[in-house]
Design a protein around this motif. Sequence first.
Motif, short mmCIF file in Angstrom:
data_model
loop_
_atom_site.label_atom_id
_atom_site.label_comp_id
_atom_site.label_asym_id
_atom_site.label_seq_id
_atom_site.Cartn_x
_atom_site.Cartn_y
_atom_site.Cartn_z
N ALA A 167 0.86 -1.18 0.00
CA ALA A 167 0.00 0.00 0.00
C ALA A 167 0.90 1.23 0.00
O ALA A 167 2.02 1.19 0.52
N ALA A 168 0.43 2.31 -0.57
CA ALA A 168 1.24 3.54 -0.61
C ALA A 168 0.33 4.73 -0.82
O ALA A 168 -0.67 4.66 -1.54
N GLY A 169 0.65 5.83 -0.17
CA GLY A 169 0.00 7.09 -0.45
C GLY A 169 0.63 7.73 -1.67
O GLY A 169 1.86 7.72 -1.82
N THR A 170 -0.19 8.27 -2.56
CA THR A 170 0.33 8.85 -3.81
C THR A 170 -0.07 10.30 -4.02
O THR A 170 0.50 10.96 -4.89
N ALA A 171 -1.04 10.82 -3.27
CA ALA A 171 -1.49 12.20 -3.45
C ALA A 171 -2.10 12.71 -2.15
O ALA A 171 -2.73 11.94 -1.41
N ILE A 172 -1.94 14.00 -1.88
CA ILE A 172 -2.47 14.58 -0.65
C ILE A 172 -2.90 16.02 -0.91
O ILE A 172 -2.29 16.73 -1.72
N THR A 173 -3.96 16.46 -0.23
CA THR A 173 -4.43 17.84 -0.37
C THR A 173 -5.18 18.23 0.90
O THR A 173 -5.53 17.38 1.72
#
Length: 537
Positions: free
Chosen positions: A201-207
Motif C-alpha cells: 500500500a502507498a499514499g500517492t497524493a495529498i491535499t
Amino acid sequence: MNTFRLFILVCILAAESKATSQPSVVWSDMYTNPAVSTAEVIGIRVVSTNFVYAWGEANTTNGDRDIQIVAYQQDGTFLWSALLDGGAQADDHPVDLLPSPAGGLCVAGTLTASGSITSYGVIRLSANASELWRCVVPNLTNLSETVTSACIDDEGRVYLTGSALGTNGYTGMRTVCVNTNGVVLWSDEYWTHHPQGDRDAAGTAITTDQQGHIYVGGVTYIPNAPGPYHILAKYPTEGPRSWLVTRVYSGGNRAAFVRAEGTNVFLSTNDRMFGYSTNGVELWVSPAYVAAFPWLSSVIGMMIDTEGRPYVARTADMGKKRYSLVKIGYDGTALLNDYLESNPYAGNQYLQDACMDQYDNVYLAGSDGTWRVGPDGRSWWRLAPIGSEASVAVNDSGDLFIGRMPFITECYRPSRDDDLDRDGIPNGWEEDHFYHVTGAAAGEDTDLDSLSNWQEYIAGTDPTNPLSIQPPLKWTGTSLLIETSSLERCYFIVSTSNLLGAAWTDETNQMGTGAALLFDPQDAGPLKSFKYDIRLP
C-alpha cells in the motif's frame, strides 16, 4: 427627390475568435555552482507578485544528490541559491516546495539522515534562505520510507504521504503531519491485511480543504483482485484518520491526484475521475478517458477552475504518447477531452507539468514544448521546445515561468495581442487604457456613455472618456462619409428601405485607414436608410 436617412447609430458586431500571438522571452538564467557536477530542475513555484523559485536536485562533487533551490525576483533579479543536504552525505529527493503562510518556504521530501535509511523530512527556510528548522520524521522500521506527495495548510502545517517498508517486505501507506515548529504532530499508517496475505500500500497524493481537513489518495493490492484498489482517506487537522474507502476495477487504478472543492473530493487515476462527498460516499465515476492503453497513460496534474470543475492533464497513450487535457463536469461527464500534438508523425511526447491561471487557462509543459489551452479547449499558442521542459508556473499578470533541463529558469510575457482573461479584449488595449493586461471588465461601461468596454474596443474609442465617440455617418451630396476611421477595423455600410422590420443589407465595406472613408452606395433610392457597422477583420 431622393430622401436619405443617415444614422449616427453604430452597430458593433462581435469578432470571430482567432489564435493569438505567442509570448516573448523576458529573461533567462542557468544555475551553475562549482560544487555541483550536474543539476536538474523539477519544479517552478511563483509566490505572490514578487518571487519565483526553481527547485530540483543536484549531483554534488562528493557523489550524493542534494536539494537545490534558486530564488529570483519575478523581474529576473537573482536573489540566492541554496544546496540542502539531508545530513548523511547521501541522496535526498524533494517532492514539493511549499510557500509558508508566515513567509519563507518549506521543502518536503525524502531525506537520508543516516547510513542508507531514507525518511520523511521537512526543511523550513526563511525568505533569505536561512534554515529555521529541520524535521526528520522517525523511521518506523529502520527500512526505507519514501515521500510521494506533500501539501501545506493555511496555518503552515505540512502534510506528507508516501510509503514505509515493513519487515515483511511489503509497504504501508504512511501519512504524517509536521507542525509549524518542526515537530511531528501525528503519524498514521495503513497496512493492508488480507486473508490471502499482506500486499503493498502507498499514499500517492495529498491535499487540504478550506476547513483544514486532509485527504489522501493512494493504492493497495490484494491477491486475486481484478486490479489494484485505490484508497481515499480523510483526516482532521489533529488526526487520527476519520475514514478510509477503497475502490477496485480493472485498469490503472492508482490514485494520481486528489483535490477538494466545496463539498466534493475529486480523485483521478490514469484513465478516469471519481467524485466523492466529504463523508467518503462515492457520487459518480467519469467515463474512461479515451486512450488505446490507459494503463500506460499517466496523470501529471489536476486543477480546479473558477467554477469548481476539475481538469486533468496527462500523458495519454494513443498507440503513441501525447499530451491530453480532460475537463470534468459536476456529474462526472467529460466536457472536454483534447489530445494535443504539434506533429502527428512525431514520436512519443511526454507531458511533465501543468498549471492553471486565474482565468482558467491551462499551461502544459513537456517534451513537445509548452502549450496554453483556453477553458473552451482551444489551443491558443505553443512554444516549441528549446530544451526539456520540466515545469511551468504563471503569475497573476500572465507572466509564464518555465523550468528547462538541466537547470534553466525562463520568463515569458504575454503578447500585447494576446487575450489573457478571455474577455475578447487584447492585453495591450487593456494595459493602454486600464494600466494592466487584464484591467478592463468587458461588460462594464466605465465612462457611462452607453457602450461597454468591449464595444469601445471594437469601435476604437476611449473607454475612459465619455466624449470619445464614433463619428456620425454623413452625406456629401454624392457619397457617404465617415470622417475618421481606426486601423485594423473594417467598416460596413448597410441599408434598408423599411425601418419597421426589413433586414439590413450590406452595401459596401472598407478597411479603416486612420483617416476619412468615403462610400458610394449601390442604390440611393427613395426613403433608403443607411448606417455603418464596425467589425474586426
